[in-house]
Structures are given as C-alpha cells and as structure tokens.
Design an enzyme around this catalytic site. Structure first.
Site, PDB file in Angstrom:
ATOM      1  N   LYS A 213      18.090   1.130   8.322  1.00 44.48           N
ATOM      2  CA  LYS A 213      18.449   0.650   9.654  1.00 44.48           C
ATOM      3  C   LYS A 213      19.265  -0.613   9.476  1.00 44.48           C
ATOM      4  O   LYS A 213      19.309  -1.183   8.382  1.00 44.48           O
ATOM      5  CB  LYS A 213      17.207   0.390  10.510  1.00 44.48           C
ATOM      6  CG  LYS A 213      16.307  -0.701   9.964  1.00 44.48           C
ATOM      7  CD  LYS A 213      15.117  -0.972  10.870  1.00 44.48           C
ATOM      8  CE  LYS A 213      15.515  -1.662  12.149  1.00 44.48           C
ATOM      9  NZ  LYS A 213      14.347  -2.110  12.953  1.00 44.48           N
TER      10      LYS A 213
ATOM     11  N   PHE B  19      13.146   3.984  20.889  1.00 43.67           N
ATOM     12  CA  PHE B  19      13.037   5.061  19.905  1.00 43.67           C
ATOM     13  C   PHE B  19      13.516   6.407  20.447  1.00 43.67           C
ATOM     14  O   PHE B  19      13.064   7.457  19.993  1.00 43.67           O
ATOM     15  CB  PHE B  19      11.598   5.166  19.371  1.00 43.67           C
ATOM     16  CG  PHE B  19      11.199   3.991  18.518  1.00 43.67           C
ATOM     17  CD1 PHE B  19      11.359   4.032  17.143  1.00 43.67           C
ATOM     18  CD2 PHE B  19      10.700   2.847  19.089  1.00 43.67           C
ATOM     19  CE1 PHE B  19      11.021   2.944  16.358  1.00 43.67           C
ATOM     20  CE2 PHE B  19      10.356   1.745  18.322  1.00 43.67           C
ATOM     21  CZ  PHE B  19      10.522   1.803  16.946  1.00 43.67           C
ATOM     22  N   LEU B  20      14.419   6.360  21.400  1.00 43.55           N
ATOM     23  CA  LEU B  20      15.027   7.589  21.907  1.00 43.55           C
ATOM     24  C   LEU B  20      16.511   7.657  21.543  1.00 43.55           C
ATOM     25  O   LEU B  20      17.295   8.268  22.258  1.00 43.55           O
ATOM     26  CB  LEU B  20      14.854   7.706  23.423  1.00 43.55           C
ATOM     27  CG  LEU B  20      13.466   8.129  23.917  1.00 43.55           C
ATOM     28  CD1 LEU B  20      13.457   8.255  25.435  1.00 43.55           C
ATOM     29  CD2 LEU B  20      13.020   9.452  23.283  1.00 43.55           C
TER      30      LEU B  20
ATOM     31  N   THR C  27       0.857  -1.192   0.000  1.00 40.78           N
ATOM     32  CA  THR C  27       0.000   0.000   0.000  1.00 40.78           C
ATOM     33  C   THR C  27       0.894   1.243   0.000  1.00 40.78           C
ATOM     34  O   THR C  27       0.904   2.003   0.969  1.00 40.78           O
ATOM     35  CB  THR C  27      -0.941   0.017   1.219  1.00 40.78           C
ATOM     36  OG1 THR C  27      -0.153  -0.100   2.424  1.00 40.78           O
ATOM     37  CG2 THR C  27      -1.937  -1.118   1.143  1.00 40.78           C
TER      38      THR C  27
ATOM     39  N   CYS D  28       7.513   1.979   6.486  1.00 37.93           N
ATOM     40  CA  CYS D  28       6.316   2.234   7.288  1.00 37.93           C
ATOM     41  C   CYS D  28       6.148   3.685   7.714  1.00 37.93           C
ATOM     42  O   CYS D  28       5.179   4.341   7.329  1.00 37.93           O
ATOM     43  CB  CYS D  28       6.327   1.324   8.519  1.00 37.93           C
ATOM     44  SG  CYS D  28       6.136  -0.427   8.133  1.00 37.93           S
TER      45      CYS D  28
ATOM     46  N   LYS E 192      -2.946   0.961  13.957  1.00 31.68           N
ATOM     47  CA  LYS E 192      -1.660   0.815  13.258  1.00 31.68           C
ATOM     48  C   LYS E 192      -1.071   2.173  12.903  1.00 31.68           C
ATOM     49  O   LYS E 192       0.110   2.456  13.162  1.00 31.68           O
ATOM     50  CB  LYS E 192      -1.862  -0.032  11.997  1.00 31.68           C
ATOM     51  CG  LYS E 192      -0.680  -0.051  11.044  1.00 31.68           C
ATOM     52  CD  LYS E 192       0.535  -0.732  11.635  1.00 31.68           C
ATOM     53  CE  LYS E 192       1.643  -0.839  10.598  1.00 31.68           C
ATOM     54  NZ  LYS E 192       2.842  -1.497  11.125  1.00 31.68           N
TER      55      LYS E 192
ATOM     56  N   ARG F  24       9.151  -5.068  13.369  1.00 31.78           N
ATOM     57  CA  ARG F  24      10.336  -4.231  13.147  1.00 31.78           C
ATOM     58  C   ARG F  24      11.292  -4.988  12.236  1.00 31.78           C
ATOM     59  O   ARG F  24      11.681  -6.122  12.545  1.00 31.78           O
ATOM     60  CB  ARG F  24      11.022  -3.919  14.474  1.00 31.78           C
ATOM     61  CG  ARG F  24      10.197  -3.110  15.454  1.00 31.78           C
ATOM     62  CD  ARG F  24      10.861  -3.091  16.819  1.00 31.78           C
ATOM     63  NE  ARG F  24      10.914  -4.441  17.389  1.00 31.78           N
ATOM     64  CZ  ARG F  24      11.662  -4.768  18.438  1.00 31.78           C
ATOM     65  NH1 ARG F  24      12.441  -3.857  19.008  1.00 31.78           N
ATOM     66  NH2 ARG F  24      11.647  -6.009  18.898  1.00 31.78           N
TER      67      ARG F  24
END
Length: 465
Positions: free
Chosen positions: A325, A253-254, A86, A264, A208, A154
C-alpha cells in the site's frame, strides 16, 4: 509512567513513541545490538510518515531511549509491553508465538512488584493465559498482572491512528491491570471521548483477529464485485459509493484492488482459521476470503496478458508501486510479488519502481531491475502496470510516460487515473471494475471473457514460486 517496550518492530516503535508523546517515559529493549545502535543514532528500521520526527523529539526530551539491557529496561517499569513479531508458521498457518513466550520467560524474574505485562503483539485466544503461566512459574501470582491491548494501526497513518483512535480495547483479569491500563489511556483520550472497551483478556485477543478478518472479507467482496462490473459494463467506483453511503456498511475498504497484503491481514486470517479449526468451528466466509485473495493476486497477471494481446513472452513490463500500500516500505505479502513472479514465468522481463520500498523489494524480487525514476522504469516498455497508488505515481505525467514507452498499454490495478485522461495521453487503459469505453464513439463494450494462452489461465492456481 515508566513503560518498557520489548520489540522495536512496527507495532512497538509506533506504540512506544506515541506513549512517550503523551508524556510517559519509554524504554525500548531489543537483543539486536546493531539495531539498537542505529536507533540511538536516529535511524529507523521502518518507514512510517512522521515517525522519525516523533522519535527525535521525544528522545531529545528524555522520554524515549533504546537499550539491549533487559534488566535496566524492565526495572521499575509499571507497564511492560510485549510487541514482538508473531509471523505465520510456514506450512501451518497458525501464529508463531515463540518470540512472545521467550520475552515472557526473560522478563519474569525482572518485573517490579505489581507490574502489568501487556501483550501488544497480535496473538491467538489464550496467549495471555500462557504468558501468565510462564511468569507465574518463577514468581507468585498476585505480584504481577497480564493484560491484552491489541493495536489497530494502519500503515501509513499509524501515528494518527494511535493518537486519535476510534476505540481502545483492553483485556484484563484483575483490578490492578484494570486500574493501570485505564490510567494509561484515559487522560490522553478524555477530551476526544474515545471509547475504551474493557473486556476479558480472551475476548480482547479475539477482537483483533475478528476485525482484521472482517476487513479482509470486505476487500475481497468489493474485488469480486469489480470482476462482475467488468463483465456487465458497470463502474465499481460508483457501485462502492452507492453501497458505502449506507451507514450500516461504510465506505472504508471498498476500493477495488489487486488483493490485500501487508503484515496483518494475510497472517491474521490464517491464524483465525487455525484457531477455529482447533476448536472444531468452520469459518467458511474467512476460508473463502483467503482462497479468493490468493487467487486474485495471480489473476491480475491475466489482465496484463489480456491488455497486451494474450502473450508477454519477450516483452518488457514496467511495474509502478511495489509495496502492499502507499506510505509504507512494507513488502510483506504485497500483491506486486505474485504478479511479477507470474509474469516472469510467462516470459516477461519485469522492471520495478517504488518511491520508498526499493530496498525491501530488492530483497524479495529476483531478476527485476529497479529504477528510482518511474519514466526510466517505463522506457521502451510494452506495458505499464500500476500496483500501488502512491501520490507521486498518481501525479505522474501521462503524456511523458507514453512518450518513453514502446506500446500504449496501461494496466491500472488501483484505478489511480481517470480513463479519459489516460486515453487523451495516448494510452489504451485497462482498469479494475470499469467498463471499456471506445474513445471514438463512446460506446460501452461489454467484454467477453478473454482467451489468453492456456499457460496464462494456469496462473490462477499456480503456487507461489
């Protein structure tokens, strides 16, 4: 259960293979014959640690197969997952649902009685309603169900995330879908007592997008604080530790970085904004997150310019780590791409190295010489830029790296190295959210804003070429 999975991309391959690992019989279907042939030969189209072994084991056990025959795949399937792409529509920002709707139209006449069609793809609110309407145009309502079951995988640790999820979200509108979906997940996850969130289909779809938008905002928040840390002489790593130990916030996520990317966060934040706009709602925080993230990716080129004296024209820059990543070959919206494009516009010759993503990088990057060996990539370079913190890059021999370079500039955009170790190897290091420390007298330098050439400052607003 017999499960059919439509789509052999990232979400489909990981999800279906893990369902097979739980003992289900899974049939993948894709209209790309070449792709199916390669999958039947054990060649995966994506890189995900451990996935190839899992596919091989379940295929050999007879629980996993691949086909182009949609009718054979869907026949007698109790659950049919739609796991197609999508992507964001170019120039619009909303999700392109054409593949989802096409799949719904094609499976509609083939479904077994009481089959549950599950939208696994990331889709805007109301997509399940549209899928149900498409299927109902060729068969009676009540002979099938449509559910929502978003993924929270992830890249790099997707198998662990699927087999050991922190929650499972299921959106249903009838008892049949409720019973089938709970049965699919409850036994494998019973021992771990994984929460199963049962909700309305529209709520499931929105969960989501909301989760990804929140995480994207969290990344952008720490990135902006990293900029402040550099100006006031503090360390963003220590700041993140102190903030993240608050259980209300959490440490995930810091980690300051050169912006978020991947398949995403970029498209999902845009799709959420478009959904909100369509309903007359302003999501200002998400809007600012998107704007700040795009600006940051190109702003990283300014750090490179500052590190080499304000001008890269005619200089050679080696970029280590190209994927968005570690532990993935995904180059979609990777921060390395706008960084490289901006440096090239400033006149730099750019080289690149990545442990896994070279093939995908070659399709996206222009005029970039790619090297399998990081030391050869850095040979005679005027600066090395760390963009992705692969473990092999973290373990690089800094002394050897410095020996092959022309100049000592190391720009560490992932804080992969301790400044003291880099300085001991002879580098002049620039990091993210860390004060500059002079090795000679250990005096903290609170840097004034640098003043590279005017064309460098334009990078923050230059559109992606």
């Amino acid at each position: 259960m017999k499960i059919a999975v439509i789509g052999t991309g990232y979400v489909g391959l990981v999800s279906g293979t893990c369902f097979a690992e739980w003992g289900n019989h899974v049939v993948y279907v894709d209209n790309n014959a070449e792709k199916i042939a390669r999958l039947n030969q054990g060649e995966l189209p994506i890189y995900e640690p451990g996935l190839d072994e899992l596919v091989t084991r379940n295929r050999n056990a007879g629980r996993l197969s691949f086909t182009c025959n949609l009718a054979a795949a869907v026949e007698d399937a109790e659950v049919v997952f739609i796991a197609v792409g999508t992507p964001a529509r170019v120039g619009h920002g909303d999700a392109d649902l054409s593949f989802v709707y096409m799949a719904a139209r094609e499976i509609a006449p083939l479904l077994a009685e009481n089959a549950v069609v599950v939208v696994k793809s990331t889709v805007p609110v109301g997509t399940g309603d549209a899928v149900e309407k498409i299927i109902a145009s060729v068969r009676s309502r009540g002979s099938f169900s449509v559910a929502s079951n978003p993924e929270f995988l992830r890249e790099g640790v997707a198998i662990h995330d699927f087999l050991n999820p922190d929650r499972v979200v299921i959106g249903v509108e009838d008892e049949n879908a409720h019973a089938v979906m709970v049965a699919l997940y409850s036994d494998p996850l019973a021992e771990a007592r994984t929460p199963i969130v049962l909700t309305q289909r529209r709520t499931s779809e929105l969960i989501k997008y909301a989760a990804n938008a929140f995480l994207a905002t969290k990344i952008t928040f720490i990135n902006e604080l990293a900029d402040l840390c550099e100006q006031v002489g503090t360390n963003v790593g220590e700041l993140a530790l102190g903030v993240g130990l608050d259980k209300r916030i959490g440490s995930s996520f810091l980690n300051a970085r050169p912006g978020y990317g991947g398949s995403c966060f970029p498209k999902d934040t845009l799709a959420l904004l478009r959904t909100a706009q369509d309903h007359g709602i302003a999501l200002r925080i998400v809007e600012e997150t998107v704007t700040a993230n795009e600006a940051r990716k190109r702003k990283m080129a300014l750090k490179v310019l500052d590190a080499v004296g304000g001008d890269v024209d005619g200089k050679t820059i080696a970029v280590l780590g190209l994927t968005f990543k570690p532990d993935t070959d995904d180059m979609r919206d990777a921060p390395s791409v706008p960084l490289i494009e901006t440096l090239q516009r400033f006149g730099a010759t750019v080289r690149g190295h990545d442990p896994v993503g070279m093939e995908n990088a070659a399709r996206i990057l222009d005029d970039v010489q790619l090297f399998d060996d990081p030391y050869e990539c850095a040979r005679d370079a005027d600066a090395v830029v760390i963009v992705t913190e692969w473990e092999s890059i973290r373990r690089i021999d800094l002394a050897r790296l410095r020996q092959v370079m022309r100049a000592p500039a190391l720009i560490d955009l992932r804080n992969a190295f301790e400044p003291a170790a880099a300085e001991a190897a002879g580098f002049r290091i620039t990091a993210i959210g860390r004060p500059i420390v002079r090795q000679a007298d250990n005096v903290v330098d609170f840097p004034a804003k640098s003043k590279p050439r005017d064309k460098a400052r334009a990078a923050e607003t230059t559109p992606r070429g």
